[in-house]
Motif scaffolding. Sequence first.
Motif, short mmCIF file in Angstrom:
data_model
loop_
_atom_site.label_atom_id
_atom_site.label_comp_id
_atom_site.label_asym_id
_atom_site.label_seq_id
_atom_site.Cartn_x
_atom_site.Cartn_y
_atom_site.Cartn_z
N VAL A 467 -48.60 -32.66 1.37
CA VAL A 467 -47.43 -31.84 1.02
C VAL A 467 -46.18 -32.61 1.47
N ALA A 468 -45.30 -32.86 0.54
CA ALA A 468 -44.05 -33.56 0.86
C ALA A 468 -42.95 -32.53 1.01
N SER A 469 -42.20 -32.60 2.11
CA SER A 469 -41.10 -31.64 2.32
C SER A 469 -39.84 -32.38 2.71
N VAL A 470 -38.71 -31.89 2.22
CA VAL A 470 -37.40 -32.33 2.72
C VAL A 470 -36.80 -31.09 3.37
N GLU A 471 -36.39 -31.21 4.65
CA GLU A 471 -36.02 -30.01 5.40
C GLU A 471 -34.68 -30.20 6.11
N SER A 472 -33.92 -29.14 6.12
CA SER A 472 -32.64 -29.17 6.83
C SER A 472 -32.49 -27.81 7.50
N GLU A 473 -31.95 -27.78 8.73
CA GLU A 473 -31.89 -26.50 9.43
C GLU A 473 -30.94 -25.52 8.77
N LYS A 474 -29.92 -26.03 8.09
CA LYS A 474 -28.97 -25.16 7.37
C LYS A 474 -28.80 -25.67 5.96
N VAL A 475 -28.33 -24.77 5.09
CA VAL A 475 -27.95 -25.25 3.76
C VAL A 475 -26.54 -25.84 3.89
N ASN A 476 -26.32 -27.04 3.42
CA ASN A 476 -25.03 -27.71 3.53
C ASN A 476 -24.49 -28.04 2.15
N LEU A 477 -23.22 -27.78 1.96
CA LEU A 477 -22.59 -28.17 0.69
C LEU A 477 -22.31 -29.67 0.76
N PRO A 478 -22.83 -30.48 -0.16
CA PRO A 478 -22.56 -31.93 -0.11
C PRO A 478 -21.07 -32.22 -0.20
#
Length: 488
Positions: A467-478
Amino acid sequence: MNTQLINNQWHAGQGPAFNSVNPSNGEVVWQGNGASPEQVSSAIEAARAAQIQWADMPIEQRITILENFVAQLKEHSEEFASIIARETGKPLWETRTEVGAMTGKVAIAIRAYNERTGTTENPMPGAKAFIRHKPHGVVAIFGPYNFPGHLPNGHIVPAILAGNTVVFKPSELTPHVAQFTLELWLKAGLPAGVINLVQGELETGKALASHQDIDGLFFTGSSNTGHLLHKQFAGHPGKILALEMGGNNPLVVKDVADVSAAVHDIIQSGFITSGQRCTCARRLFIEKSANGDAILEKLISATKNILVDDSFADDQPFMGAMISEKAALGMVAAQADLVKQGAEVLVELKQLKPGTGFVSPGIIDVTKIDEIADEEHFGPLIKVYRYTDFDSAIAEANNTSFGLSAGLLADSEDDYSHFLKRIRAGIVNWNRPITGASSAAPFGGIGASGNHRASAYYAADYCAYPVASVESEKVNLPQTLAPGLIIE
Ligand SMILES: NC(=O)C1=CN([C@@H]2O[C@H](COP(=O)(O)OP(=O)(O)OC[C@H]3O[C@@H](n4cnc5c(N)ncnc54)[C@H](O)[C@@H]3O)[C@@H](O)[C@H]2O)C=CC1
Ligand SMILES: O=C(O)CCC(=O)N[C@@H](CCC(=O)O)C(=O)O
């Protein structure tokens, strides 16, 4: 007799009666009834109900249960080795090594789990990338009779370590070994439903393999059955199928100074376990030369001296009985058939005692047969091919639909490197027997020997999916949005 383990409860089978016989003396060592299709469904339901909780359990706790199983194997090793010997006819020295291989499997499987299916974390701008592995769910495991403890164990241990739950269908020729294995798992503290045992003959196997609610099937057995299962799984791309099947394995001999050593490796390759290993050498290529003649002559005399006897004989034999009288007579018939086609018997394979699986090892020269069937004869019969040219011997060695094991006995490293580049097999050895594959290496073949799902060390791969995951603790506007996007 209670023969089926479903949700950690023993039940009597509701299917047809069958029994298992000691091939050394005809004594019935186990009798019971097979599982009915309804019982197979109940076993799958039990496995399904247990699966999430089992996979959720911290890996350390799953490992503790596996290590408890190792402790049970060690505590009961002599009893277990005797049970395997009585049910298969193999000599006690060999069944002791089988229990030893089961004991060693757990540590190796843990290493393989971590190395091949562990978790990897990679940094990336503003996030982290993970590769993790998850269990498939409920898997069916089918085992053969020749290593009734070790080979199913080679699927069961990595499967449950990865968080799968199991429904195990052993060979109908070795139900007692399977039952004892499960008794040890229970003593090891296995939670209910994690491994379920369904015993029985063909109908039980069919009910399990065709059940809609399994997520995968791990099979070790004959090429015929493996091919049937492969057809059955066609059209089910979502299910994982791992097939370990037979071979028509070649061993090529070329210019060896130590004739006795070559003879030893040929015998270990062709006759161990009475020829009942999938890795056994079936075809022996010997050069038409003085060296080839010397090797063949010594092989013939050493073969005539091989001790064949009861599993428990004080003077332990090299070979015990084959799995059944039927199997023994099948080998006698295979030899007679080759003779009809023009083969010359060099050492006759003979049934030694009516009503038993005892046969003497045989050697047959098939050089004069033009078109020989590409068949695995699963017993102690080596087919000799005399050759004049190394490349044509390699070409003939490759002239098989199978591709499990192959070997070269030769003093020249250049010859080996030539051979290695050309030979097609999943196991290729040099100056070693071609049997006795390591649990710490991949174990599997190409062509009709498998479906590219190598077992042993690589079993970890088919027991879990990545299982490949990309994870970030918050959603960030680029900071920079893609062209044409306006988010205010
Ligand atoms: N490549 C490998 O890792 C190994 C392969 N083998 C091969 O196994 C064979 C000997 O083992 P056997 O027990 O005779 O194999 P087998 O194919 O007769 O039986 C294996 C298992 O499949 C089940 N089965 C048989 N027919 C079935 C069907 N139509 N549907 C569902 N299940 C079915 C049996 O009950 C048993 O549990 C040899 O050909 C040998 O080369 C044996 C050991 C290792
Ligand atoms: O599965 C493993 O852990 C290693 C493979 C293995 O034990 N192979 C043995 C048995 C093969 C067979 O059953 O025919 C071997 O290569 O002798």
